[in-house]
Design a protein around this motif. Sequence first.
Motif, PDB file in Angstrom:
ATOM      1  N   LYS A 114       0.687  -0.973  -0.100  1.00  0.00           N
ATOM      2  CA  LYS A 114       0.002  -0.005  -0.011  1.00  0.00           C
ATOM      3  C   LYS A 114       0.941   1.235   0.067  1.00  0.00           C
ATOM      4  O   LYS A 114       0.509   2.331  -0.874  1.00  0.00           O
ATOM      5  N   GLU A 117       2.467   1.557  -3.541  1.00  0.00           N
ATOM      6  CA  GLU A 117       1.771   2.143  -4.364  1.00  0.00           C
ATOM      7  C   GLU A 117       1.260   3.613  -4.238  1.00  0.00           C
ATOM      8  O   GLU A 117       1.372   4.311  -5.208  1.00  0.00           O
ATOM      9  N   LYS A 118       1.204   3.937  -2.976  1.00  0.00           N
ATOM     10  CA  LYS A 118       0.764   5.585  -2.745  1.00  0.00           C
ATOM     11  C   LYS A 118       2.052   6.356  -3.222  1.00  0.00           C
ATOM     12  O   LYS A 118       1.866   7.301  -3.816  1.00  0.00           O
ATOM     13  N   PHE A 121       1.847   7.067  -6.765  1.00  0.00           N
ATOM     14  CA  PHE A 121       0.946   7.639  -7.199  1.00  0.00           C
ATOM     15  C   PHE A 121       1.193   9.303  -6.977  1.00  0.00           C
ATOM     16  O   PHE A 121       1.303   9.903  -7.909  1.00  0.00           O
ATOM     17  N   LYS A 141      -4.293  -2.761  -5.502  1.00  0.00           N
ATOM     18  CA  LYS A 141      -4.546  -2.491  -7.120  1.00  0.00           C
ATOM     19  C   LYS A 141      -6.061  -2.170  -7.399  1.00  0.00           C
ATOM     20  O   LYS A 141      -6.349  -1.232  -8.119  1.00  0.00           O
ATOM     21  N   SER A 144      -6.845   1.182  -6.537  1.00  0.00           N
ATOM     22  CA  SER A 144      -5.831   2.283  -6.893  1.00  0.00           C
ATOM     23  C   SER A 144      -6.413   3.019  -8.083  1.00  0.00           C
ATOM     24  O   SER A 144      -7.276   2.874  -8.708  1.00  0.00           O
TER      25      SER A 144
END
Length: 404
Positions: A114, A117-118, A121, A141, A144
């Motif tokens: 997590k 992914e952040k 982004f 995902k 996301s």
Amino acid sequence: MQYRKFKADELFDGYRLYQSDKVLITDKEGVVQDVVSVQEAGSEIEAFDGILSPGFTNSHCHLELSHLKNVIPPHTGLIDFLCDVVTKREALSQLPPEGEENLSSESKKNIAIKNAEKEMFDNGIVAVGDIGNTADTASIKSKSKIFWQNFVEVLGFTDKKAEDNFKHYQTVAKELESALRTSNIKHRTSLVPHAPYSISPKTFQLINEATADQIISIHNQEHPAENELYETGGGDYLRFFKIFGLSESPFPVTGKTSIRSYLPYFNHQQTIFLIHNTYMPEEDIVWANEYATTNGLKLVYCVCINANLYIENKTPPLDLLLKHGCAIVLGTDSYSSNWQLSIAKEMEALLAHTTVSKEQVLQMATMNGAKALQWDAELGSFEKGKKPGVVLLKNDFSESKRLL
């Protein structure tokens, strides 16, 4: 309709780098309306220090390995690095964040995924070519806002177990697809070979038949021992094979380099991302491009310079790839082999270690990546109707952040 107007020291539109006389206009949702001169833009222009760019594509990542941050030290060399990834795959960072000490290993892995992914982004990555051996990333995902090309990575050392192994990875792919099908994100999933030193002839054949017209990837020529394996059957990869109970190379000796040995397995119009290419000689670049053209394949060369520096303190042959007109994209690899997941830092390193220009690395990070992943109708450039993301990049390429 409400508009936003962005201006900075420079503006890159996906193709060209402009000076401060250009203004990007989007609607409030980030859909591009136009790029105009300052004189045409009118009032209420938001001005920034740095470079405005479309969102970045991270063409090679292993999100599911995010929990290995700080586990494998830099500069181990590739063979020892691979042995560490296999033997320490269930390890976690030696210093868990405060408040996470008593969580289960599975919970810590999910938190690491997590957070990664952040991070991507927030620093402006809008699409990822993501390698995975499992469906561990599916939950993250599914929530996301990033586009995901899932590469379910097949490993299969021997023909004997090829079909059973392949069925297992087909199940993983179906699990990923099932989890993402009801989400609003853009995604695709394909089965891909891990590397020339982990795929048997039968396994290559199964992957070829299952991936007609698809986008796939393979780790390519990361170490001189990879060529030696196919040319002689010997070399340093024999140490790696011992972890799997193999006392000798399970692969056919062809007398050729690895790419000349495995690329002929593919003949169904695939787009093939060749990852790393750190030890790819010029004659193999020429041969591979000619072979692909003749046989209906499309080759994309993905460079991950910080991973190469992390593992072996080695840089990819970018100048050779540019010389031969290769389609070049950028990747971060995983937290097992990088200090961060930032395409800005990949560009910064390329500018420091090669002769590439600012405009060229920006093309690799944006339009080249979007086009290679076949999302260029929506991402990669500031063209009317697209929603590619708006990223602010520091002038020295050391940092980036998403504006929209």
